[in-house]
Design a protein around this motif. Structure first.
Motif, PDB file in Angstrom:
ATOM      1  N   GLN A  77      43.653  39.183  41.423  1.00 35.73           N
ATOM      2  CA  GLN A  77      42.196  39.387  41.340  1.00 35.73           C
ATOM      3  C   GLN A  77      41.457  38.139  41.824  1.00 35.73           C
ATOM      4  O   GLN A  77      40.457  38.240  42.539  1.00 35.73           O
ATOM      5  CB  GLN A  77      41.781  39.719  39.906  1.00 35.73           C
ATOM      6  CG  GLN A  77      42.247  41.062  39.416  1.00 35.73           C
ATOM      7  CD  GLN A  77      41.500  42.226  40.058  1.00 35.73           C
ATOM      8  OE1 GLN A  77      40.503  42.065  40.743  1.00 35.73           O
ATOM      9  NE2 GLN A  77      42.003  43.417  39.832  1.00 35.73           N
ATOM     10  N   ARG A  78      41.932  36.958  41.429  1.00 39.19           N
ATOM     11  CA  ARG A  78      41.292  35.707  41.858  1.00 39.19           C
ATOM     12  C   ARG A  78      41.436  35.501  43.361  1.00 39.19           C
ATOM     13  O   ARG A  78      40.525  35.024  44.021  1.00 39.19           O
ATOM     14  CB  ARG A  78      41.873  34.500  41.109  1.00 39.19           C
ATOM     15  CG  ARG A  78      41.692  34.497  39.609  1.00 39.19           C
ATOM     16  CD  ARG A  78      40.233  34.729  39.200  1.00 39.19           C
ATOM     17  NE  ARG A  78      40.053  34.736  37.772  1.00 39.19           N
ATOM     18  CZ  ARG A  78      40.058  35.807  36.980  1.00 39.19           C
ATOM     19  NH1 ARG A  78      40.280  36.996  37.486  1.00 39.19           N
ATOM     20  NH2 ARG A  78      39.837  35.710  35.697  1.00 39.19           N
ATOM     21  N   GLU A  97      46.023  38.953  37.305  1.00 40.02           N
ATOM     22  CA  GLU A  97      44.906  37.995  37.278  1.00 40.02           C
ATOM     23  C   GLU A  97      44.902  37.114  38.523  1.00 40.02           C
ATOM     24  O   GLU A  97      43.846  36.854  39.116  1.00 40.02           O
ATOM     25  CB  GLU A  97      44.960  37.130  36.013  1.00 40.02           C
ATOM     26  CG  GLU A  97      44.579  37.862  34.757  1.00 40.02           C
ATOM     27  CD  GLU A  97      43.147  38.386  34.788  1.00 40.02           C
ATOM     28  OE1 GLU A  97      42.238  37.665  35.243  1.00 40.02           O
ATOM     29  OE2 GLU A  97      42.937  39.529  34.351  1.00 40.02           O
TER      30      GLU A  97
END
Length: 190
Positions: free
Chosen positions: A33-34, A30
Motif C-alpha cells: 500500500q505504501r 502494508e
C-alpha cells in the motif's frame, strides 16, 4: 549407494535459509500500500505520465523479485492500485538478479537490474517511458515539511555522498577486474 542423513531435520535446511523468512501477510500488504502511494505521488507530479496510463486502465502488471511480488492495476485516473489477488497479469517483470548485494551494487553504479519481461509489449513500452522520464523530487517534498534551505542542504549532502559511493564502487569494481569483490566479513570493507 545413497546414504540417508542421520539428521533428517537438516534436509533442505540451506534451501529454506536461502529463501529467507516470509514476512506476515499484513506487513506485506502494508508495504505494498505504501509503495502504491509513493508511485502515485510521483505519477501525479507529471501530467504526461497519468495521461499516458489512462488508455491502459484495467491492465495489470506484476513485478517480482525472488518470492516477493506486487501486482498493480492501472486506474481510470491513470494511477495505480493493488490488483485483485488471483488475476492474470497483462505484463510480468521478473528481476533475474537474485542476490540483494548484486542489486545494491547495480543500483550504486546507476545500472538497472536485469529483468525478464513477458506480456503486452505496448504496456511495457509505456512503463519503460515512465521509468526513463519520471524522477521523484524528494528535495521538493522535504522543502514542504522543513523549508527550502534545510531541504536543499540535506539533498546536496545526500547527492555528494551518493556520488562518492558510486565512485568508490566503480574504483573497487575496476580493481577487482570489473566485478566488485565480495566482502568476506573479516577486516575492513574492500
Amino acid at each position: 549407494m545413497a546414504t540417508q542423513s542421520p539428521f533428517p531435520f537438516l534436509d533442505g535446511l540451506f534451501e529454506r535459509i536461502a529463501q529467507g523468512p516470509r514476512p506476515p501477510d499484513w506487513l506485506v500488504n502494508e508495504a505494498q500500500q505504501r509503495l502504491v502511494l509513493l508511485i502515485n505521488h510521483v505519477l501525479m507530479q507529471e501530467r504526461a505520465a497519468t495521461e499516458r496510463l489512462i488508455p491502459r486502465k484495467g491492465r495489470v502488471v506484476r513485478v517480482q523479485w525472488r518470492q516477493f511480488f506486487v501486482a498493480l492495476q492501472v486506474t481510470p485516473a491513470g494511477l495505480f492500485d493493488l490488483a485483485a489477488q488471483g488475476g492474470t497479469p497483462d505484463l510480468r517483470f521478473e528481476v533475474t538478479e537474485t542476490s540483494p548485494l548484486g542489486l545494491a551494487q547495480a543500483a550504486l553504479r546507476g545500472d538497472r537490474p536485469p529483468v525478464r519481461i513477458d506480456g503486452a509489449v505496448d504496456f511495457a513500452g509505456d512503463l519503460q517511458w515512465l521509468a526513463d522520464n519520471l524522477r521523484w523530487d524528494i528535495e521538493d517534498d522535504m522543502a514542504r515539511v522543513i523549508g527550502d534551505v534545510p531541504a536543499h542542504t540535506i539533498a546536496s549532502v545526500a547527492r555528494s555522498a551518493a556520488q562518492a559511493l558510486r565512485g568508490f564502487v566503480r574504483k573497487s569494481g575496476a580493481a577487482a577486474g570489473g566485478a566488485v569483490a565480495p566482502w568476506s566479513g573479516n577486516g575492513p570493507l574492500p
